[in-house]
Scaffold this active site. Structure first.
Site, PDB file in Angstrom:
ATOM      1  N   PRO A   1       1.471  -0.689   3.263  1.00  0.00           N
ATOM      2  CA  PRO A   1       0.730  -0.180   4.419  1.00  0.00           C
ATOM      3  C   PRO A   1       1.479   0.864   5.238  1.00  0.00           C
ATOM      4  CG  PRO A   1       1.638  -2.324   4.931  1.00  0.00           C
ATOM      5  CD  PRO A   1       2.012  -2.041   3.508  1.00  0.00           C
ATOM      6  N   CYS A   2       1.682   2.024   4.661  1.00  0.00           N
ATOM      7  CA  CYS A   2       2.368   3.078   5.381  1.00  0.00           C
ATOM      8  C   CYS A   2       1.516   3.587   6.550  1.00  0.00           C
ATOM      9  CB  CYS A   2       2.695   4.226   4.434  1.00  0.00           C
ATOM     10  SG  CYS A   2       1.359   4.695   3.349  1.00  0.00           S
TER      11      CYS A   2
END
Length: 164
Positions: free
Chosen positions: A129-130
């Site tokens: 989950p950048c």
DNA sequence: AATCGTCGTTCTT
DNA sequence: AAGAACGACGATT
């Protein structure tokens, strides 16, 4: 590297598998759908990984936390990048961190800008989950897949900051 | 709004 | 093999 297409409500993602596991995930290209033939024979293992990837991706796109992930092959990254990516993985859905906080969490408080680079180099967006990393003060920051994606993903998690 | 500090990666010699 | 340039930043002026 075997590639596979994953149809979702948001378009067709492309997954790349190495012998280790899921190595890369591409956002829907919009244009030419890559129709490359697999360069390795389809195996039960790949099919299993593909099912896991498809499920995890769809859950993540819905703003949920995937209940299971395929094995990830992060071997393409440098030591530093893998550190950052691992740090990203334990940001829970619905929460965000600043680039500075991520830098501190990996014990390199001065490497804020380098963390940004590493996020951009994340080969497996959405699943890693950048998009939960924002700039200081709740500013949206940037996103390799386009800021519209970043906002959409955060919005589905109920974590979209008020744009100032 | 402009500038500087910082640091891992990438692009040039 | 260096060295310079470049960011999905942050702090200062």
């Amino acid at each position: 590297m075997n590639t596979a297409l994953i149809q979702t409500a948001d378009g067709i993602f492309t997954a790349h598998f190495s012998g280790i596991g899921l190595a890369a995930l591409d956002f829907p290209s919009g244009k030419t759908v890559s129709r490359a033939a697999p360069d390795e024979p389809s195996s039960a293992q790949f099919n299993s990984w593909l099912r896991l990837t498809e499920r995890a991706l769809k859950q993540a796109l819905a703003g949920e936390t995937p209940d299971a992930l395929p094995p990830l092959d992060l071997s393409a990254g440098t030591e530093f990048q893998r550190c950052v990516w691992n740090a990203l993985r334990n940001i829970p859905s619905g929460r965000t961190r600043s680039y500075k906080e991520v830098a501190q969490s990996i014990k390199r408080p001065g490497a804020v800008r380098a963390v940004g680079q590493a996020c951009g180099a994340n080969p497996i967006p959405v699943v890693i989950p950048c998009h939960r990393v924002l700039a200081a003060g709740g500013k949206i920051g940037g996103f390799s897949g386009g800021l519209d994606w970043k906002r959409k993903l955060l919005s589905r998690e109920g974590a979209l900051p008020d744009s100032d």
